[in-house]
Design a protein around this motif. Structure first.
Motif, PDB file in Angstrom:
ATOM      1  N   ARG A 188      12.307  -1.707   7.675  1.00 41.91           N
ATOM      2  CA  ARG A 188      12.547  -1.356   9.078  1.00 41.91           C
ATOM      3  C   ARG A 188      12.547   0.152   9.214  1.00 41.91           C
ATOM      4  N   VAL A 189      11.627   0.632  10.033  1.00 40.76           N
ATOM      5  CA  VAL A 189      11.474   2.058  10.275  1.00 40.76           C
ATOM      6  C   VAL A 189      12.056   2.368  11.645  1.00 40.76           C
ATOM      7  N   GLU A 190      12.832   3.422  11.696  1.00 45.17           N
ATOM      8  CA  GLU A 190      13.479   3.801  12.945  1.00 45.17           C
ATOM      9  C   GLU A 190      12.445   4.003  14.052  1.00 45.17           C
ATOM     10  N   GLY A 191      12.603   3.275  15.148  1.00 45.68           N
ATOM     11  CA  GLY A 191      11.729   3.416  16.300  1.00 45.68           C
ATOM     12  C   GLY A 191      10.380   2.725  16.186  1.00 45.68           C
ATOM     13  N   LYS A 192      10.144   1.953  15.142  1.00 45.29           N
ATOM     14  CA  LYS A 192       8.873   1.262  14.952  1.00 45.29           C
ATOM     15  C   LYS A 192       9.118  -0.211  14.653  1.00 45.29           C
ATOM     16  N   SER A 193       8.061  -0.993  14.720  1.00 39.39           N
ATOM     17  CA  SER A 193       8.143  -2.401  14.325  1.00 39.39           C
ATOM     18  C   SER A 193       8.302  -2.488  12.810  1.00 39.39           C
ATOM     19  N   PRO A 194       8.953  -3.549  12.320  1.00 40.82           N
ATOM     20  CA  PRO A 194       9.103  -3.707  10.868  1.00 40.82           C
ATOM     21  C   PRO A 194       7.744  -3.843  10.178  1.00 40.82           C
ATOM     22  N   ILE A 195       7.697  -3.384   8.942  1.00 39.93           N
ATOM     23  CA  ILE A 195       6.517  -3.519   8.090  1.00 39.93           C
ATOM     24  C   ILE A 195       6.876  -4.531   7.018  1.00 39.93           C
ATOM     25  N   ALA A 196       6.030  -5.545   6.850  1.00 40.40           N
ATOM     26  CA  ALA A 196       6.303  -6.589   5.847  1.00 40.40           C
ATOM     27  C   ALA A 196       5.063  -6.830   5.006  1.00 40.40           C
ATOM     28  N   VAL A 197       5.290  -6.992   3.702  1.00 42.06           N
ATOM     29  CA  VAL A 197       4.207  -7.351   2.782  1.00 42.06           C
ATOM     30  C   VAL A 197       4.692  -8.486   1.889  1.00 42.06           C
ATOM     31  N   THR A 198       3.761  -9.311   1.454  1.00 41.97           N
ATOM     32  CA  THR A 198       4.070 -10.422   0.556  1.00 41.97           C
ATOM     33  C   THR A 198       3.094 -10.390  -0.605  1.00 41.97           C
ATOM     34  N   THR A 199       3.611 -10.606  -1.802  1.00 43.37           N
ATOM     35  CA  THR A 199       2.769 -10.698  -2.988  1.00 43.37           C
ATOM     36  C   THR A 199       3.197 -11.903  -3.813  1.00 43.37           C
ATOM     37  N   HIS A 200       2.284 -12.373  -4.650  1.00 45.77           N
ATOM     38  CA  HIS A 200       2.542 -13.488  -5.560  1.00 45.77           C
ATOM     39  C   HIS A 200       2.156 -13.068  -6.970  1.00 45.77           C
ATOM     40  N   ALA A 201       2.929 -13.505  -7.948  1.00 45.10           N
ATOM     41  CA  ALA A 201       2.641 -13.213  -9.356  1.00 45.10           C
ATOM     42  C   ALA A 201       3.295 -14.268 -10.220  1.00 45.10           C
ATOM     43  N   ASP A 202       3.086 -14.169 -11.528  1.00 42.39           N
ATOM     44  CA  ASP A 202       3.695 -15.142 -12.440  1.00 42.39           C
ATOM     45  C   ASP A 202       5.146 -14.805 -12.756  1.00 42.39           C
ATOM     46  N   LYS A 203       5.589 -13.570 -12.489  1.00 44.45           N
ATOM     47  CA  LYS A 203       6.974 -13.136 -12.703  1.00 44.45           C
ATOM     48  C   LYS A 203       7.474 -12.426 -11.449  1.00 44.45           C
ATOM     49  N   SER A 204       8.760 -12.580 -11.162  1.00 47.08           N
ATOM     50  CA  SER A 204       9.352 -11.930  -9.987  1.00 47.08           C
ATOM     51  C   SER A 204       9.203 -10.422 -10.051  1.00 47.08           C
ATOM     52  N   GLU A 205       9.392  -9.843 -11.232  1.00 52.29           N
ATOM     53  CA  GLU A 205       9.305  -8.393 -11.393  1.00 52.29           C
ATOM     54  C   GLU A 205       7.902  -7.876 -11.059  1.00 52.29           C
ATOM     55  N   LYS A 206       6.895  -8.612 -11.495  1.00 51.96           N
ATOM     56  CA  LYS A 206       5.513  -8.205 -11.219  1.00 51.96           C
ATOM     57  C   LYS A 206       5.212  -8.307  -9.725  1.00 51.96           C
ATOM     58  N   ALA A 207       5.665  -9.383  -9.100  1.00 56.77           N
ATOM     59  CA  ALA A 207       5.466  -9.540  -7.656  1.00 56.77           C
ATOM     60  C   ALA A 207       6.165  -8.405  -6.902  1.00 56.77           C
ATOM     61  N   PHE A 208       7.371  -8.041  -7.351  1.00 53.90           N
ATOM     62  CA  PHE A 208       8.127  -6.950  -6.739  1.00 53.90           C
ATOM     63  C   PHE A 208       7.357  -5.633  -6.853  1.00 53.90           C
ATOM     64  N   ASN A 209       6.894  -5.312  -8.056  1.00 52.30           N
ATOM     65  CA  ASN A 209       6.174  -4.052  -8.260  1.00 52.30           C
ATOM     66  C   ASN A 209       4.910  -3.982  -7.414  1.00 52.30           C
ATOM     67  N   GLU A 210       4.195  -5.082  -7.304  1.00 58.67           N
ATOM     68  CA  GLU A 210       2.986  -5.108  -6.479  1.00 58.67           C
ATOM     69  C   GLU A 210       3.330  -4.946  -4.995  1.00 58.67           C
ATOM     70  N   ALA A 211       4.425  -5.561  -4.570  1.00 61.18           N
ATOM     71  CA  ALA A 211       4.849  -5.438  -3.170  1.00 61.18           C
ATOM     72  C   ALA A 211       5.291  -4.009  -2.851  1.00 61.18           C
ATOM     73  N   ILE A 212       5.965  -3.370  -3.809  1.00 57.40           N
ATOM     74  CA  ILE A 212       6.391  -1.977  -3.610  1.00 57.40           C
ATOM     75  C   ILE A 212       5.176  -1.088  -3.370  1.00 57.40           C
ATOM     76  N   VAL A 213       4.147  -1.253  -4.177  1.00 55.14           N
ATOM     77  CA  VAL A 213       2.926  -0.450  -4.022  1.00 55.14           C
ATOM     78  C   VAL A 213       2.325  -0.666  -2.635  1.00 55.14           C
ATOM     79  N   LYS A 214       2.239  -1.908  -2.218  1.00 54.78           N
ATOM     80  CA  LYS A 214       1.652  -2.226  -0.909  1.00 54.78           C
ATOM     81  C   LYS A 214       2.463  -1.640   0.241  1.00 54.78           C
ATOM     82  N   VAL A 215       3.778  -1.799   0.176  1.00 58.47           N
ATOM     83  CA  VAL A 215       4.591  -1.346   1.306  1.00 58.47           C
ATOM     84  C   VAL A 215       4.645   0.185   1.360  1.00 58.47           C
ATOM     85  N   LYS A 216       4.626   0.856   0.217  1.00 60.04           N
ATOM     86  CA  LYS A 216       4.596   2.319   0.227  1.00 60.04           C
ATOM     87  C   LYS A 216       3.287   2.827   0.833  1.00 60.04           C
ATOM     88  N   ARG A 217       2.189   2.138   0.536  1.00 61.31           N
ATOM     89  CA  ARG A 217       0.900   2.491   1.132  1.00 61.31           C
ATOM     90  C   ARG A 217       0.960   2.307   2.655  1.00 61.31           C
TER      91      ARG A 217
END
Length: 104
Positions: free
Chosen positions: A63-92
Motif C-alpha cells: 500500500r502506497v500512500e495516496g495510490k492504489s495498492p500494488i499486488a503481485v503473485t508468484t508460484h514456486a516449489d518452496k515458499s522462500e523462492k516464491a517470496f524472493n521472486e515476488a519481492i523482485v516483481k513488487v520492487k520493479r
C-alpha cells in the motif's frame, strides 16, 4: 511501515516465518519506507497436503500512500523462492510507479 505476514493452514512454522519474512520485507523496502504504509505477505500451498510442482504461492500487496495498492503473485516449489521472486516483481512495480509519479 506496517508488515503483516499471513499463511494458510498448510504452511508450517508460522512464528519463525513471521519474524524472518517481516525483517526481509523491512530490509528490501527500506528505500521506500517514507512512501509505503503497509506490506501484506500471503503464503499458501495450492495443493494442501498433496505434492505438487510450484504449488507454493506468495502474494505481496503493498500500500502506497495516496495510490492504489500494488499486488503481485508468484508460484514456486518452496515458499522462500516464491517470496524472493515476488519481492523482485513488487520492487520493479514500485520503481515504475514512483518513476511515473516523478514525471508528473
Amino acid at each position: 511501515m506496517i508488515v503483516q505476514i499471513n499463511t494458510d493452514k498448510h504452511i508450517e512454522g508460522y512464528s519463525r516465518m513471521n519474524e524472518f519474512f517481516s525483517e526481509e520485507v523491512k530490509k528490501e523496502f527500506a528505500r521506500f519506507d517514507n512512501k509505503v504504509t503497509r506490506v501484506e505477505v500471503h503464503f499458501g500451498d495450492e495443493n494442501g497436503d498433496k505434492f505438487g510442482k510450484n504449488d507454493k504461492r506468495c502474494l505481496i500487496e503493498v500500500r502506497v500512500e495516496g495510490k492504489s495498492p500494488i499486488a503481485v503473485t508468484t508460484h514456486a516449489d518452496k515458499s522462500e523462492k516464491a517470496f524472493n521472486e515476488a519481492i523482485v516483481k513488487v520492487k520493479r512495480s514500485l520503481d515504475n510507479t514512483f518513476e511515473k509519479m516523478r514525471g508528473h
